[in-house]
Write an enzyme that holds these catalytic residues in place. Sequence first.
Site, PDB file in Angstrom:
ATOM      1  N   ASN A  87      13.907  93.119  35.764  1.00  0.00           N
ATOM      2  CA  ASN A  87      15.073  94.056  35.997  1.00  0.00           C
ATOM      3  C   ASN A  87      15.200  95.307  34.761  1.00  0.00           C
ATOM      4  OD1 ASN A  87      15.646  91.592  34.692  1.00  0.00           O
ATOM      5  ND2 ASN A  87      17.664  91.885  34.960  1.00  0.00           N
ATOM      6  N   GLU A 126      15.832  82.300  29.175  1.00  0.00           N
ATOM      7  CA  GLU A 126      17.081  82.954  29.646  1.00  0.00           C
ATOM      8  C   GLU A 126      16.989  83.123  31.184  1.00  0.00           C
ATOM      9  OE1 GLU A 126      19.367  83.835  27.904  1.00  0.00           O
ATOM     10  OE2 GLU A 126      18.812  83.912  25.956  1.00  0.00           O
ATOM     11  N   CYS A 150      21.176  89.242  35.250  1.00  0.00           N
ATOM     12  CA  CYS A 150      21.613  87.925  34.852  1.00  0.00           C
ATOM     13  C   CYS A 150      23.139  87.758  34.876  1.00  0.00           C
ATOM     14  CB  CYS A 150      20.782  87.187  34.022  1.00  0.00           C
ATOM     15  SG  CYS A 150      21.014  88.350  32.521  1.00  0.00           S
ATOM     16  N   GLU A 186      19.762  83.850  22.359  1.00  0.00           N
ATOM     17  CA  GLU A 186      19.052  85.204  21.766  1.00  0.00           C
ATOM     18  C   GLU A 186      19.995  86.006  21.341  1.00  0.00           C
ATOM     19  OE1 GLU A 186      16.291  86.005  25.134  1.00  0.00           O
ATOM     20  OE2 GLU A 186      15.020  85.079  24.178  1.00  0.00           O
TER      21      GLU A 186
HETATM   22  P1  NAD Z   1      10.628  85.473  38.168  1.00  0.00           P
HETATM   23  O1  NAD Z   1      11.121  83.882  37.719  1.00  0.00           O
HETATM   24  O2  NAD Z   1      10.064  85.410  39.388  1.00  0.00           O
HETATM   25  O3  NAD Z   1       9.633  86.145  37.180  1.00  0.00           O
HETATM   26  C1  NAD Z   1       9.899  86.228  35.736  1.00  0.00           C
HETATM   27  C2  NAD Z   1       8.548  86.357  35.145  1.00  0.00           C
HETATM   28  O4  NAD Z   1       7.896  85.079  35.074  1.00  0.00           O
HETATM   29  C3  NAD Z   1       7.590  87.362  35.714  1.00  0.00           C
HETATM   30  O5  NAD Z   1       6.756  87.968  34.668  1.00  0.00           O
HETATM   31  C4  NAD Z   1       6.562  86.480  36.372  1.00  0.00           C
HETATM   32  O6  NAD Z   1       5.331  86.915  36.457  1.00  0.00           O
HETATM   33  C5  NAD Z   1       6.604  85.371  35.505  1.00  0.00           C
HETATM   34  N1  NAD Z   1       6.179  83.927  36.312  1.00  0.00           N
HETATM   35  C6  NAD Z   1       6.386  83.337  37.346  1.00  0.00           C
HETATM   36  N2  NAD Z   1       6.146  82.229  37.543  1.00  0.00           N
HETATM   37  C7  NAD Z   1       5.554  81.736  36.279  1.00  0.00           C
HETATM   38  C8  NAD Z   1       4.857  80.502  36.005  1.00  0.00           C
HETATM   39  N3  NAD Z   1       4.956  79.392  36.822  1.00  0.00           N
HETATM   40  N4  NAD Z   1       4.520  80.415  34.850  1.00  0.00           N
HETATM   41  C9  NAD Z   1       4.699  81.525  33.802  1.00  0.00           C
HETATM   42  N5  NAD Z   1       5.097  82.784  34.220  1.00  0.00           N
HETATM   43  C10 NAD Z   1       5.563  83.011  35.477  1.00  0.00           C
HETATM   44  O7  NAD Z   1      11.924  86.105  38.076  1.00  0.00           O
HETATM   45  P2  NAD Z   1      11.998  87.693  38.494  1.00  0.00           P
HETATM   46  O8  NAD Z   1      12.401  87.891  39.936  1.00  0.00           O
HETATM   47  O9  NAD Z   1      11.155  88.538  37.770  1.00  0.00           O
HETATM   48  O10 NAD Z   1      13.610  87.866  37.757  1.00  0.00           O
HETATM   49  C11 NAD Z   1      14.886  87.637  38.226  1.00  0.00           C
HETATM   50  C12 NAD Z   1      15.353  86.348  37.602  1.00  0.00           C
HETATM   51  O11 NAD Z   1      15.442  86.609  36.019  1.00  0.00           O
HETATM   52  C13 NAD Z   1      16.775  85.780  37.979  1.00  0.00           C
HETATM   53  O12 NAD Z   1      17.016  84.673  38.158  1.00  0.00           O
HETATM   54  C14 NAD Z   1      17.541  86.418  36.678  1.00  0.00           C
HETATM   55  O13 NAD Z   1      18.873  85.953  36.691  1.00  0.00           O
HETATM   56  C15 NAD Z   1      16.694  86.332  35.727  1.00  0.00           C
HETATM   57  N6  NAD Z   1      17.037  86.941  34.510  1.00  0.00           N
HETATM   58  C16 NAD Z   1      17.727  86.449  33.431  1.00  0.00           C
HETATM   59  C17 NAD Z   1      18.220  86.816  32.464  1.00  0.00           C
HETATM   60  C18 NAD Z   1      18.859  86.313  31.242  1.00  0.00           C
HETATM   61  O14 NAD Z   1      19.019  86.809  30.185  1.00  0.00           O
HETATM   62  N7  NAD Z   1      19.407  85.157  31.503  1.00  0.00           N
HETATM   63  C19 NAD Z   1      18.007  88.437  32.202  1.00  0.00           C
HETATM   64  C20 NAD Z   1      17.320  89.193  33.193  1.00  0.00           C
HETATM   65  C21 NAD Z   1      17.014  88.287  34.094  1.00  0.00           C
END
Ligand code: NAD
Length: 501
Positions: free
Chosen positions: A172, A268, A304, A480
């Site tokens: 995002n 996060e 998020c 963080e």
């Molecule tokens: P996602 O979990 O699908 O992917 C996040 C990252 O993890 C990507 O780079 C992906 O390639 C990698 N990934 C996926 N599976 C993995 C695995 N098994 N091992 C290692 N890496 C892996 O998330 P998304 O769709 O990119 O983002 C949306 C999510 O992120 C939402 O749930 C959102 O709330 C969360 N988010 C949280 C914060 C926060 O600060 N709390 C901030 C932004 C987004």
Amino acid sequence: MTIDAPQKENTQSHRDAESDELISVRRELYYGGEWHAATDSASTELINPATGRTLGAVAVADSEDVDKAVRAAHRAFLDWKREKPAERARMLKSVAQCMRDHTDELGWIESLDAGIPYHKAREEAAAAAEVIEYFAGLYTEMKGETIPMGEGVLNYSLREPFGVVARINAFNHPVLFAGMKLAPVLMAGNTVIIKPAEQAPLSVLRLAELIEGLLPPGVFNVLTGGVVAGESLVRHNLVQRIGVIGSIKTGQAVLHAAADGIKRVTLELGGKNALIAFADADPEKVAAAAVFGMSLERGCGQACSSNTRLFLHEAIYDATVEAIAERLNKLQVGIPTEDSTQVGCLVSHGQQERVLAYIGSAIEQGATLSAGGQVPDGLEKGAFVEPTLFTNVTPEMTIAQEEIFGPVIAALRWDDQEKMFEAVNGIEFGLAASIWTKDLATAHRAAERVEAGYVWINGTLVHVLGAQFGGQKKSGLGVEECLEELISYTQPKNVHVTYNM
Ligand code: NAD
């Protein structure tokens, strides 16, 4: 995530670009200070989510690439950890300045790749620069302690870096996350491999190009790719410390994998954040906050911290939802690179399908669609969804329980405070909450009651540098954006000295 950052104009010419094809960004893997093709030249095509047009191919790292990159980052670590902290801070500040000098260019790429309106996307690199400068300024704070032992004996502790740190990021805010997350890792003396999300990595690759030469080779590395690259990073035996921004599912997978190597992990993860408005709150102010707090204009609701569940007291419910619908209907949804656009699109067509499915489920389960809910006319080729408001939502409905990560607000009516808090806390997430009332005693009591790691009273969405940001429950692990984040990228060592021999 929103971090306010001052803007300054700059004069780059990329803004003249008329079409997607004109972005010139290297598409390989960046490690050891050089660009490398992926094994077997594996690549994937990127799509502009607003137009459906191609943005060209980008390399996809596999476990072999990860191994090469980690080894390069580890070689660099052996010198970087010995660099004076003040010198590391100086180099980080030069990275921050470079980001500030290229806010327009990085924003333009972000706008094409991630669907963020250009006038907001150009704030992202400056916001990242502010975080980098913050961590660079903390370099004297990685302190140890001494224990009084009496004459001739000294006990002291040091803080040491881990080595190669894997920073795996969500889609995002690609360039904001890359900048924010490299800072504490490098300041603490580690080297970093950033793995941007597969949907929108171009701005992070451009960042790697722009900052070449500002850090020693191998200190900052970027691997594009998907789950295989992420998993290989987490499992690599030279990676001892991992930070992830992503979904709960990814957080769980990373924790499982990290358990084998007893690796330290910061997570996060997702949010399903409540905005609670009491009877004395001003409906207009609550409505303005509810819309701003969705991060519609910065991320089409893909944040998020978005306040996706509104718990509105029945005394102000009707006036508030009416004002929210009016505001949502006025927002100009459009092509992210156009100046008139206020709300861009989702990051991908897959994400659009997911959001539309949630809208369908809400209608099926009996919620009232009070604004939006459609793909806007004339924008059918892109991953667009109108800013959407559901009213008459009840706590057990899917849209009140699950994270949608899109422009969908669920409004719930309450009159019984106990039941309201039960519903607010009756989910697996615990990231953030926003409380609206003129009565400060009520506000503080509500802050005590909500199960969330970050609480705003008469405010929403904006993060404060230096304040611990992190989720409770399944929303995360660790904090963080604060000193503790820097410290978390160090490990303690105790030294006991006897010198009265
Ligand atoms: P996602 O979990 O699908 O992917 C996040 C990252 O993890 C990507 O780079 C992906 O390639 C990698 N990934 C996926 N599976 C993995 C695995 N098994 N091992 C290692 N890496 C892996 O998330 P998304 O769709 O990119 O983002 C949306 C999510 O992120 C939402 O749930 C959102 O709330 C969360 N988010 C949280 C914060 C926060 O600060 N709390 C901030 C932004 C987004």
